[in-house]
Scaffold this active site. Structure first.
Site, short mmCIF file in Angstrom:
data_model
loop_
_atom_site.label_atom_id
_atom_site.label_comp_id
_atom_site.label_asym_id
_atom_site.label_seq_id
_atom_site.Cartn_x
_atom_site.Cartn_y
_atom_site.Cartn_z
N GLY A 13 0.82 -1.22 0.00
CA GLY A 13 0.00 0.00 0.00
C GLY A 13 0.84 1.26 0.00
N ARG A 41 -3.01 -4.74 -7.74
CA ARG A 41 -2.03 -3.82 -7.15
C ARG A 41 -0.61 -4.22 -7.52
NH1 ARG A 41 -2.64 -0.52 -1.57
NH2 ARG A 41 -3.68 1.12 -2.70
N THR A 91 -5.06 -1.47 8.65
CA THR A 91 -5.72 -1.66 9.94
C THR A 91 -6.78 -0.56 10.07
OG1 THR A 91 -3.91 -0.36 10.87
CG2 THR A 91 -3.78 -2.74 11.12
N GLU A 164 2.16 11.51 3.13
CA GLU A 164 1.93 11.38 1.70
C GLU A 164 2.27 12.68 0.99
OE1 GLU A 164 -1.87 9.61 0.76
OE2 GLU A 164 -1.59 8.25 2.44
N ASN A 223 0.64 11.11 15.73
CA ASN A 223 -0.45 11.57 14.87
C ASN A 223 -1.48 12.38 15.66
OD1 ASN A 223 0.50 10.74 12.44
ND2 ASN A 223 -0.64 8.83 12.36
N CYS A 275 -4.89 8.47 8.20
CA CYS A 275 -4.32 8.17 9.51
C CYS A 275 -4.89 8.97 10.68
CB CYS A 275 -2.81 8.36 9.47
SG CYS A 275 -2.02 7.09 8.48
N LYS A 278 -8.41 7.98 12.15
CA LYS A 278 -8.34 6.57 12.54
C LYS A 278 -7.47 6.38 13.79
CE LYS A 278 -5.41 3.98 9.92
NZ LYS A 278 -4.31 3.39 10.67
N ARG A 432 -8.15 26.85 2.05
CA ARG A 432 -6.73 26.61 2.35
C ARG A 432 -5.93 27.90 2.44
NH1 ARG A 432 -5.46 21.30 3.89
NH2 ARG A 432 -6.91 19.92 2.86
C1 UDX Z 1 -1.31 0.65 6.27
C2 UDX Z 1 -2.09 0.79 7.59
O1 UDX Z 1 -3.45 1.04 7.31
C3 UDX Z 1 -1.57 1.86 8.45
O2 UDX Z 1 -2.21 1.82 9.69
C4 UDX Z 1 -0.12 1.70 8.67
O3 UDX Z 1 0.40 2.78 9.35
C5 UDX Z 1 0.61 1.43 7.41
O4 UDX Z 1 0.01 0.45 6.60
P1 UDX Z 1 -1.50 1.92 3.96
O5 UDX Z 1 -0.24 1.40 3.41
O6 UDX Z 1 -1.87 3.33 3.67
O7 UDX Z 1 -1.50 1.84 5.55
O8 UDX Z 1 -2.70 0.95 3.62
P2 UDX Z 1 -3.19 0.49 2.18
O9 UDX Z 1 -2.73 1.43 1.14
O10 UDX Z 1 -4.62 0.15 2.32
O11 UDX Z 1 -2.35 -0.84 1.94
C6 UDX Z 1 -2.52 -2.04 2.59
C7 UDX Z 1 -2.28 -3.18 1.58
O12 UDX Z 1 -2.29 -4.41 2.28
C8 UDX Z 1 -3.33 -3.28 0.47
O13 UDX Z 1 -2.70 -3.22 -0.78
C9 UDX Z 1 -3.98 -4.63 0.72
O14 UDX Z 1 -4.36 -5.31 -0.47
C10 UDX Z 1 -2.88 -5.38 1.45
N1 UDX Z 1 -3.36 -6.51 2.25
C11 UDX Z 1 -4.41 -6.35 3.08
C12 UDX Z 1 -2.72 -7.73 2.16
O15 UDX Z 1 -1.78 -7.89 1.39
N2 UDX Z 1 -3.17 -8.77 2.95
C13 UDX Z 1 -4.24 -8.65 3.76
O16 UDX Z 1 -4.62 -9.61 4.43
C14 UDX Z 1 -4.88 -7.39 3.84
C1 UDX Z 2 0.24 12.01 8.58
C2 UDX Z 2 1.50 12.27 9.41
O1 UDX Z 2 2.02 13.57 9.07
C3 UDX Z 2 2.54 11.20 9.15
O2 UDX Z 2 3.68 11.40 9.99
C4 UDX Z 2 1.92 9.83 9.43
O3 UDX Z 2 2.85 8.81 9.16
C5 UDX Z 2 0.67 9.65 8.63
O4 UDX Z 2 -0.26 10.70 8.87
P1 UDX Z 2 -0.46 12.42 6.06
O5 UDX Z 2 -1.84 12.06 6.51
O6 UDX Z 2 0.07 11.78 4.83
O7 UDX Z 2 0.58 12.12 7.22
O8 UDX Z 2 -0.42 14.00 5.78
P2 UDX Z 2 -0.17 15.31 6.65
O9 UDX Z 2 0.80 16.15 5.91
O10 UDX Z 2 0.13 15.03 8.04
O11 UDX Z 2 -1.59 16.05 6.53
C6 UDX Z 2 -2.75 15.52 7.13
C7 UDX Z 2 -3.90 16.47 6.94
O12 UDX Z 2 -3.74 17.64 7.71
C8 UDX Z 2 -4.10 16.94 5.51
O13 UDX Z 2 -5.49 16.95 5.20
C9 UDX Z 2 -3.54 18.34 5.53
O14 UDX Z 2 -4.06 19.16 4.53
C10 UDX Z 2 -3.93 18.79 6.90
N1 UDX Z 2 -3.10 19.90 7.44
C11 UDX Z 2 -1.77 19.72 7.64
C12 UDX Z 2 -3.70 21.12 7.77
O15 UDX Z 2 -4.91 21.28 7.60
N2 UDX Z 2 -2.92 22.11 8.29
C13 UDX Z 2 -1.58 21.97 8.50
O16 UDX Z 2 -0.94 22.90 9.00
C14 UDX Z 2 -0.99 20.73 8.17
#
Ligand code: UDX
Ligand code: UDX
Length: 458
Positions: A13, A41, A91, A164, A223, A275, A278, A432
């Site tokens: 993922g 994927r 998760t 991201e 987070n 994240c 959740k 924004r």
């Molecule tokens: C995941 C978790 O959700 C997050 O809490 C953690 O911090 C990092 O890993 P993410 O990589 O964003 O985050 O999730 P996602 O993009 O949904 O990828 C998970 C992958 O696992 C999917 O491609 C899914 O197909 C795969 N998967 C899921 C397996 O290979 N086996 C399984 O049993 C379930």
């Molecule tokens: C977040 C954490 O930053 C990362 O460390 C963790 O591993 C996963 O969760 P991500 O969700 O990819 O990463 O993006 P992040 O840059 O943290 O932004 C989260 C959300 O907050 C976005 O919707 C962003 O637009 C918003 N945001 C961020 C604000 O609204 N204001 C800010 O000042 C910063």
């Protein structure tokens, strides 16, 4: 070629894919395989069109795919061959039963643990990459050792902090790498094996080690703290709108205090992403579980303010536009949960589009990377929504433009041209604070920023 060790990652993922690509890139002496139960994927990871958009990812994958980075569907073979197994399956928040809507759904994670136990023919180091409730590694150990202890498994926690849109940079120069383990001699050896991988490019002083539970908890808390800053400044943005204080000025003034720091203080339409919500709900659930009601309520407030902020944005639109949106065309600039990603999970755009549709507005949504996901997220709304690549086409004939994602692109558009093509009075809601509000006001727009007094011609 003979590799020093075989690394496997289960789950290709947003986290597993880029993280493993970086390890393979920096450590040619390791063979890295990423497996996933979703064959589609995997074939995307093996193609020229990777399943996720992340600046710099294509180059890293191209440099090592086929050399020491492989994407495969054979999970069992992967497990048999691996010395170190990262578990990065999703998760998500549970949607059924006890803890529905709050707790983490651990079914994929547990299935994976059982699969590792059933397929393994030699000792393995198992690394939790997925974000999990505290003490999950204890359950992992119990599952892995429930077969009579023929094979030894070491469980480590190594949460991922990448964001991201900046994943490659975050992986290449992390603020820290966190590894949690037990303190037995064996566990410390396993920990060292993982430290050794990261030490190929991360300075040793940035690789920190803790006990297992601190490591698991730190991920949730990191987070929660980040999201809390956004909810704090967003709460203040509401007060600014009432008092003619300017939230950007307030953020600057407090952020220059080095104890506060200036990052993550951008007021917005609300945070999204897979994240924050959740993980906070997961933390809240844990606190409740341990009877810490006040602590749970405190953190739940961060999510409540975020919901309030999204609600407030829509109500502001409705109020400003004479309390009726029915039949009016509204254009949304941006649908991704933040710039530089196509990801729309928990994006404020989803909520806002649905609320506006509920008001019977006609929507045109534009986004440089997230339209495919937007179509899936809003599939049930059908004809009421148009998905338009070009922002000028999207805005044409609309009563209002609402900026929901801070793409650079939206800063530099020709707003004279956009204004000229819109219905009048023309409204711009900047969720924004990315455009020059005064300049747009002077062009004729009625401008509604976040946390600043609106600029209107009425
Ligand atoms: C995941 C978790 O959700 C997050 O809490 C953690 O911090 C990092 O890993 P993410 O990589 O964003 O985050 O999730 P996602 O993009 O949904 O990828 C998970 C992958 O696992 C999917 O491609 C899914 O197909 C795969 N998967 C899921 C397996 O290979 N086996 C399984 O049993 C379930
Ligand atoms: C977040 C954490 O930053 C990362 O460390 C963790 O591993 C996963 O969760 P991500 O969700 O990819 O990463 O993006 P992040 O840059 O943290 O932004 C989260 C959300 O907050 C976005 O919707 C962003 O637009 C918003 N945001 C961020 C604000 O609204 N204001 C800010 O000042 C910063």
């Amino acid at each position: 070629m003979h590799f020093k060790k075989n690394i496997l990652c289960i789950g290709a993922g947003y986290v597993g894919g880029p993280t493993m690509a970086m390890i393979a890139f920096k450590c040619p002496q390791y063979r890295v395989t990423v497996v996933d139960i979703n064959p589609e994927r995997i074939s995307q990871w093996n193609s020229d069109r990777l399943p996720i958009f992340e600046p710099g990812l294509d180059e890293v994958v191209q440099a090592c795919r086929g050399r020491n980075l492989f994407f495969d569907t054979d999970v069992e073979k992967g497990i048999r061959e691996a010395d170190i197994i990262f578990v990065s399956v999703n998760t998500p928040t549970k949607t059924f039963g006890a803890g529905s809507g709050m707790a983490a759904d651990l079914q994929y994670w547990e299935k994976t643990a059982r699969q590792i136990r059933n397929c393994a023919e030699s000792p393995k180091i198992v690394v939790e990459k997925s974000t999990l409730p505290v003490k999950t590694s204890l359950a992992m150990e119990r599952i892995l050792t429930s077969d009579g202890d023929q094979i030894y498994f070491d469980v480590l926690s190594n949460p991922e902090f990448l964001a991201e849109g900046t994943a490659i940079h975050d992986l290449e120069e992390p603020d820290r790498v966190l590894i949690g383990s037990h303190k037995t001699e064996r566990a410390l050896e396993a920990r060292e094996a993982l430290v050794e991988i990261y030490a190929n490019w991360v300075p040793r002083e940035r690789i920190i080690t803790t006990n297992l539970w601190s490591s698991e908890l730190s991920k949730l808390v990191a987070n929660a703290f980040l999201a809390q800053r956004i909810s704090s400044i967003n709460a203040i943005s509401a007060l600014c709108e009432k008092t003619e204080a300017d939230v950007s000025e307030v953020a600057r003034a407090i952020g220059m205090d080095s104890r506060v720091g200036d990052k993550f203080l951008r007021a917005s339409v609300g945070f999204g992403g897979s994240c924050f919500k959740k993980d906070i709900l997961n933390l809240v659930y844990l606190c409740r579980f341990y009877g810490l009601i006040e602590v749970a309520d405190y953190w739940e407030g961060v999510v409540r303010i975020n919901d309030y902020q999204k609600d407030r944005f829509v109500l502001n639109m409705l109020n400003a536009m004479f309390n009726t949106l029915a039949g009016k065309k509204i254009c949304l600039f941006g649908f991704a949960f933040k710039a530089n990603t196509g990801d729309t999970r928990e994006s404020p755009g989803i909520f806002i589009a649905r609320e506006l549709a509920e008001e019977r507005a006609e929507l045109a949504i534009t986004d440089p990377k997230a339209l495919d996901n937007a179509r899936i997220d809003l599939a049930d709304l059908g004809e009421q929504i148009a998905y338009v690549e070009d922002p000028y086409d999207a805005a044409e004939g609309s009563h209002a433009v609402a900026i929901l994602t801070e793409w650079d692109l939206y800063r530099d558009l020709d707003y004279e041209r956009i204004h000229g093509s819109m219905e009048k009075p023309a409204f711009l809601f900047d969720g924004r604070n990315v455009v020059d509000h005064r300049r747009l006001f002077e062009m004729g727009f009625n401008v509604f920023p976040i946390g600043k007094a609106p600029l209107t011609h009425f």
